[in-house]
Design a protein around this motif. Structure first.
Motif, PDB file in Angstrom:
ATOM      1  N   SER A   1      -4.209  -1.048   2.351  1.00 46.94           N
ATOM      2  CA  SER A   1      -5.654  -1.186   2.193  1.00 46.94           C
ATOM      3  C   SER A   1      -6.418  -0.094   2.929  1.00 46.94           C
ATOM      4  N   THR A   2      -5.754   0.584   3.870  1.00 46.00           N
ATOM      5  CA  THR A   2      -6.372   1.726   4.556  1.00 46.00           C
ATOM      6  C   THR A   2      -6.083   3.035   3.821  1.00 46.00           C
ATOM      7  N   ARG A   3      -5.253   2.977   2.798  1.00 47.84           N
ATOM      8  CA  ARG A   3      -4.917   4.160   2.001  1.00 47.84           C
ATOM      9  C   ARG A   3      -5.577   4.097   0.624  1.00 47.84           C
ATOM     10  N   ILE A   4      -5.637   2.911   0.031  1.00 50.13           N
ATOM     11  CA  ILE A   4      -6.225   2.718  -1.292  1.00 50.13           C
ATOM     12  C   ILE A   4      -7.288   1.633  -1.189  1.00 50.13           C
ATOM     13  N   PRO A   5      -8.542   1.946  -1.419  1.00 52.19           N
ATOM     14  CA  PRO A   5      -9.589   0.916  -1.345  1.00 52.19           C
ATOM     15  C   PRO A   5      -9.305  -0.232  -2.312  1.00 52.19           C
ATOM     16  N   GLY A   6      -9.409  -1.455  -1.799  1.00 53.67           N
ATOM     17  CA  GLY A   6      -9.205  -2.622  -2.643  1.00 53.67           C
ATOM     18  C   GLY A   6      -7.766  -2.874  -3.043  1.00 53.67           C
ATOM     19  N   TYR A   7      -6.817  -2.268  -2.339  1.00 57.61           N
ATOM     20  CA  TYR A   7      -5.400  -2.443  -2.688  1.00 57.61           C
ATOM     21  C   TYR A   7      -5.019  -3.917  -2.698  1.00 57.61           C
ATOM     22  N   ASP A   8      -4.253  -4.323  -3.705  1.00 57.44           N
ATOM     23  CA  ASP A   8      -3.860  -5.723  -3.857  1.00 57.44           C
ATOM     24  C   ASP A   8      -2.442  -5.780  -4.412  1.00 57.44           C
ATOM     25  N   CYS A   9      -1.533  -6.368  -3.662  1.00 61.93           N
ATOM     26  CA  CYS A   9      -0.147  -6.512  -4.130  1.00 61.93           C
ATOM     27  C   CYS A   9       0.218  -7.973  -4.338  1.00 61.93           C
ATOM     28  N   SER A  10      -0.788  -8.842  -4.419  1.00 64.27           N
ATOM     29  CA  SER A  10      -0.525 -10.285  -4.488  1.00 64.27           C
ATOM     30  C   SER A  10       0.218 -10.685  -5.758  1.00 64.27           C
ATOM     31  N   ASN A  11       0.098  -9.880  -6.828  1.00 70.43           N
ATOM     32  CA  ASN A  11       0.752 -10.229  -8.085  1.00 70.43           C
ATOM     33  C   ASN A  11       2.185  -9.730  -8.166  1.00 70.43           C
ATOM     34  N   LEU A  12       2.653  -9.037  -7.141  1.00 70.24           N
ATOM     35  CA  LEU A  12       4.016  -8.502  -7.146  1.00 70.24           C
ATOM     36  C   LEU A  12       4.987  -9.489  -6.523  1.00 70.24           C
ATOM     37  N   SER A  13       6.196  -9.496  -7.035  1.00 68.10           N
ATOM     38  CA  SER A  13       7.251 -10.337  -6.467  1.00 68.10           C
ATOM     39  C   SER A  13       8.598  -9.755  -6.850  1.00 68.10           C
ATOM     40  N   GLY A  14       9.642 -10.243  -6.192  1.00 73.63           N
ATOM     41  CA  GLY A  14      10.988  -9.819  -6.531  1.00 73.63           C
ATOM     42  C   GLY A  14      11.181  -8.322  -6.436  1.00 73.63           C
ATOM     43  N   GLN A  15      11.939  -7.752  -7.379  1.00 76.75           N
ATOM     44  CA  GLN A  15      12.278  -6.336  -7.348  1.00 76.75           C
ATOM     45  C   GLN A  15      11.044  -5.451  -7.425  1.00 76.75           C
ATOM     46  N   ALA A  16      10.018  -5.895  -8.161  1.00 80.75           N
ATOM     47  CA  ALA A  16       8.795  -5.091  -8.269  1.00 80.75           C
ATOM     48  C   ALA A  16       8.123  -4.936  -6.913  1.00 80.75           C
ATOM     49  N   LEU A  17       8.126  -6.002  -6.110  1.00 86.78           N
ATOM     50  CA  LEU A  17       7.555  -5.928  -4.759  1.00 86.78           C
ATOM     51  C   LEU A  17       8.385  -4.994  -3.885  1.00 86.78           C
ATOM     52  N   TYR A  18       9.697  -5.138  -3.970  1.00 90.42           N
ATOM     53  CA  TYR A  18      10.569  -4.293  -3.155  1.00 90.42           C
ATOM     54  C   TYR A  18      10.408  -2.819  -3.528  1.00 90.42           C
ATOM     55  N   ASP A  19      10.342  -2.536  -4.819  1.00 93.94           N
ATOM     56  CA  ASP A  19      10.161  -1.154  -5.264  1.00 93.94           C
ATOM     57  C   ASP A  19       8.843  -0.580  -4.757  1.00 93.94           C
ATOM     58  N   GLU A  20       7.802  -1.399  -4.745  1.00 90.42           N
ATOM     59  CA  GLU A  20       6.502  -0.947  -4.261  1.00 90.42           C
ATOM     60  C   GLU A  20       6.553  -0.634  -2.767  1.00 90.42           C
ATOM     61  N   ILE A  21       7.218  -1.477  -2.003  1.00 89.74           N
ATOM     62  CA  ILE A  21       7.370  -1.216  -0.567  1.00 89.74           C
ATOM     63  C   ILE A  21       8.076   0.117  -0.347  1.00 89.74           C
ATOM     64  N   CYS A  22       9.149   0.330  -1.101  1.00 90.77           N
ATOM     65  CA  CYS A  22       9.955   1.532  -0.889  1.00 90.77           C
ATOM     66  C   CYS A  22       9.217   2.800  -1.307  1.00 90.77           C
ATOM     67  N   ILE A  23       8.555   2.797  -2.463  1.00 88.88           N
ATOM     68  CA  ILE A  23       7.893   4.025  -2.912  1.00 88.88           C
ATOM     69  C   ILE A  23       6.680   4.344  -2.054  1.00 88.88           C
ATOM     70  N   GLN A  24       5.951   3.316  -1.625  1.00 91.21           N
ATOM     71  CA  GLN A  24       4.791   3.592  -0.775  1.00 91.21           C
ATOM     72  C   GLN A  24       5.218   4.104   0.599  1.00 91.21           C
ATOM     73  N   LYS A  25       6.362   3.646   1.096  1.00 88.12           N
ATOM     74  CA  LYS A  25       6.860   4.194   2.359  1.00 88.12           C
ATOM     75  C   LYS A  25       7.297   5.644   2.175  1.00 88.12           C
ATOM     76  N   ARG A  26       7.911   5.964   1.047  1.00 89.13           N
ATOM     77  CA  ARG A  26       8.311   7.354   0.795  1.00 89.13           C
ATOM     78  C   ARG A  26       7.098   8.272   0.777  1.00 89.13           C
ATOM     79  N   ILE A  27       6.015   7.813   0.159  1.00 86.05           N
ATOM     80  CA  ILE A  27       4.790   8.615   0.149  1.00 86.05           C
ATOM     81  C   ILE A  27       4.246   8.766   1.563  1.00 86.05           C
ATOM     82  N   GLU A  28       4.134   7.648   2.265  1.00 83.85           N
ATOM     83  CA  GLU A  28       3.532   7.633   3.604  1.00 83.85           C
ATOM     84  C   GLU A  28       4.289   8.507   4.582  1.00 83.85           C
ATOM     85  N   THR A  29       5.611   8.483   4.522  1.00 87.36           N
ATOM     86  CA  THR A  29       6.430   9.142   5.544  1.00 87.36           C
ATOM     87  C   THR A  29       7.039  10.450   5.038  1.00 87.36           C
ATOM     88  N   TRP A  30       6.411  11.044   4.020  1.00 86.11           N
ATOM     89  CA  TRP A  30       6.910  12.322   3.503  1.00 86.11           C
ATOM     90  C   TRP A  30       6.995  13.338   4.654  1.00 86.11           C
TER      91      TRP A  30
END
Length: 506
Positions: free
Chosen positions: A417-446
């Protein structure tokens, strides 16, 4: 010559700055832990002398100390080790094959007679020797109570820095804990013993965890404000990363939450160049000045495309696949794309423009000279080792793997929410949630040194074919699609160690 003789022991490898602070009495050449009573008593009576030893350890960690190879600008301390680890993976693209670090990128620099293998080994063990002296001086014994005040804090720093060195050593020189726990990895040197035969990955991790229990315990509540020193939040963050390898996800989440709370997330600083430890979310780094600058060997010389260092004429760019995953309204989108506001020295970028590579020119790391233009010299940017933002993602992944999706979403949402205004991941679950965690960390920690460990821990396939902006000749090195467990991502024990340590063979 054995490892214990190859490596500079104790204070013999201190920086010039630290040497001038502590004097000739601390140019110890005896094995770690054998300081005589008079030297020990003098140190305990004057914490500044112990501080000089810690300053030397921090400097050696940052710069490589006096184990820097002559004429080579790709093996100067931890910053170069971390950069090399990023280039073994898939989120950085060499737009053309030239200059230092290209061999890392080609997966062709791991052999035992190459600098990457030998100097990573020697420089990290050098720092271990430095902090072993501090631990030997300060740790409680049957005849000596636990230290108080600044001495207690420095003992915590020493344990934590030793753990950090072993964490990188064991993962550079062996496969990860979850697939190689019982495999031989590296020797162990502590303030009490030297085990020159290779110890298993599990045994090294036991030492790391023990050191972090001690380190965090001594640092907790100390209130360290100098970000060039290991503090309780940095120790907690390291512990969280270690526990992710061992599979203790509940405690990994616990310590990641502690680390994340150690510094407020940056809001308006994310496009300021990542060049100062004063950035709000920095937990631990190294403050660089004119006397400690590495100049042409500095990190900014390697990765800031707007300076006339080794980036002049080529770019370690953002991989096109990763850049494509950054949302248009994500503030981190500004980390990539040729930005003339940063181009104050008028670099032409002719090659990048000719081949349509402008969108991948990195802006995350900008030398302090360009942000102030009043600095006395270039390449004096601070080094950032750890940020609080990283540990929101660690917590999110740990919660997910511990089957606590609600907490995983909260940790992810708090940082995003400090990177994307209005960010919302409430609709994600399972593998989609995990994939989102991983790709956003890759972006953040490039380029922050996280991708290598994460990919190895997860056993991922690294796929550079998804990028359109890699150097064309990578195919000839079979360096396009490979496992993170590929042998080429694991450094070989240095040749001079296998030749001179009687417990080893090539």
């Amino acid at each position: 010559m054995k490892l214990k003789n190859i490596l500079y022991t104790g204070a013999a490898a201190l920086s010039l700055m630290a040497l001038s602070a502590c004097g000739e009495d601390y140019l110890a050449t005896a094995p770690t832990g054998t300081l005589d009573d008079s030297g020990l008593e003098a140190a305990l009576q004057d914490p500044e002398k112990v501080k000089a030893l810690m300053s030397g350890a921090y400097f050696n960690f940052y710069s490589g100390g006096n184990l820097v190879p002559s004429g080579a600008h790709d093996a100067w301390g931890f910053t170069h080790m971390r950069l090399a680890s990023e280039l073994l993976c898939d989120d950085v693209a060499f737009t053309r094959d030239q200059s230092f670090f290209c061999w890392d990128y080609q997966l062709d620099y791991w052999q035992p007679n190459y600098r990457r293998a030998s100097y990573t080994w020697e420089q990290l063990y050098q720092v271990i020797d430095n902090v072993n002296d501090v631990i030997a001086m300060l740790k409680p014994t049957a005849d000596r109570p636990a230290p108080e005040g600044s001495l207690k804090t420095m003992l915590g720093e020493a344990y934590s820095l030793r753990a950090f060195c072993y964490y990188w050593l064991v993962n550079f020189y062996q496969k990860p804990y979850n697939v190689a726990a019982d495999e031989p990895a590296i020797p162990i040197k502590t303030d009490e013993e030297y085990l020159e035969e290779l110890q298993t990955v599990k045994k090294v991790y036991e030492l790391i965890c023990s050191d972090l229990e001690n380190g965090y315990g001594f640092l907790k509540g100390a209130g360290i404000t100098d970000k060039s020193c290991f503090n309780e939040f940095a120790a907690a963050g390291l512990y969280a990363n270690v526990l992710m390898f061992t599979g203790d996800y509940a405690n990994a989440a616990k310590y990641a939450e502690i680390a994340a709370a150690g510094a407020p997330l940056a809001a308006n600083e994310l496009l300021d160049g990542f060049n100062s430890v004063d950035m709000s979310e920095v937990l631990w780094g190294y403050s660089v000045n004119d006397e400690t600058a590495l100049v042409w060997a500095s990190l900014m010389s390697m990765i800031c495309p707007y300076m006339p260092g080794y980036c002049d004429g080529f770019v370690m760019a953002g991989g096109s696949y990763l850049v494509s995953k950054i949302a248009d309204n994500d503030v981190r989108k500004g980390w990539f794309g040729l930005n003339e506001d940063n181009n104050l020295l008028g670099i032409t970028f002719e090659y990048e423009k000719a081949f349509g590579l402008e969108a991948f020119v990195p802006n995350k790391f900008i030398d302090v000279y360009l942000t102030s233009m009043g600095a006395e010299s270039a390449w004096t940017s601070d080094i950032i080792y750890m940020r609080s933002a990283e540990f929101y993602f660690v917590a999110a992944e740990a919660y997910y793997l511990n089957k606590e999706e609600g907490k995983a979403k909260k940790a992810l949402g708090d940082v995003m929410s400090t990177r994307i205004p209005g960010y919302d991941c409430s609709n994600l679950s399972g593998q989609a949630l995990y994939d989102e965690i991983c790709i956003q960390k890759r972006i953040e920690t490039w380029m922050d040194g996280c991708r290598y460990h994460d990919a190895k821990r997860r056993g991922e396939t690294l796929d550079r074919t998804l990028n359109t902006n890699n150097a064309a000749d990578l195919a000839s090195f079979d360096a396009l699609k490979y496992s993170a467990l590929d042998r080429r991502l694991q450094l070989a024990i240095p040749l001079k160690e296998t030749q001179n340590n009687p417990t080893l063979s090539e």
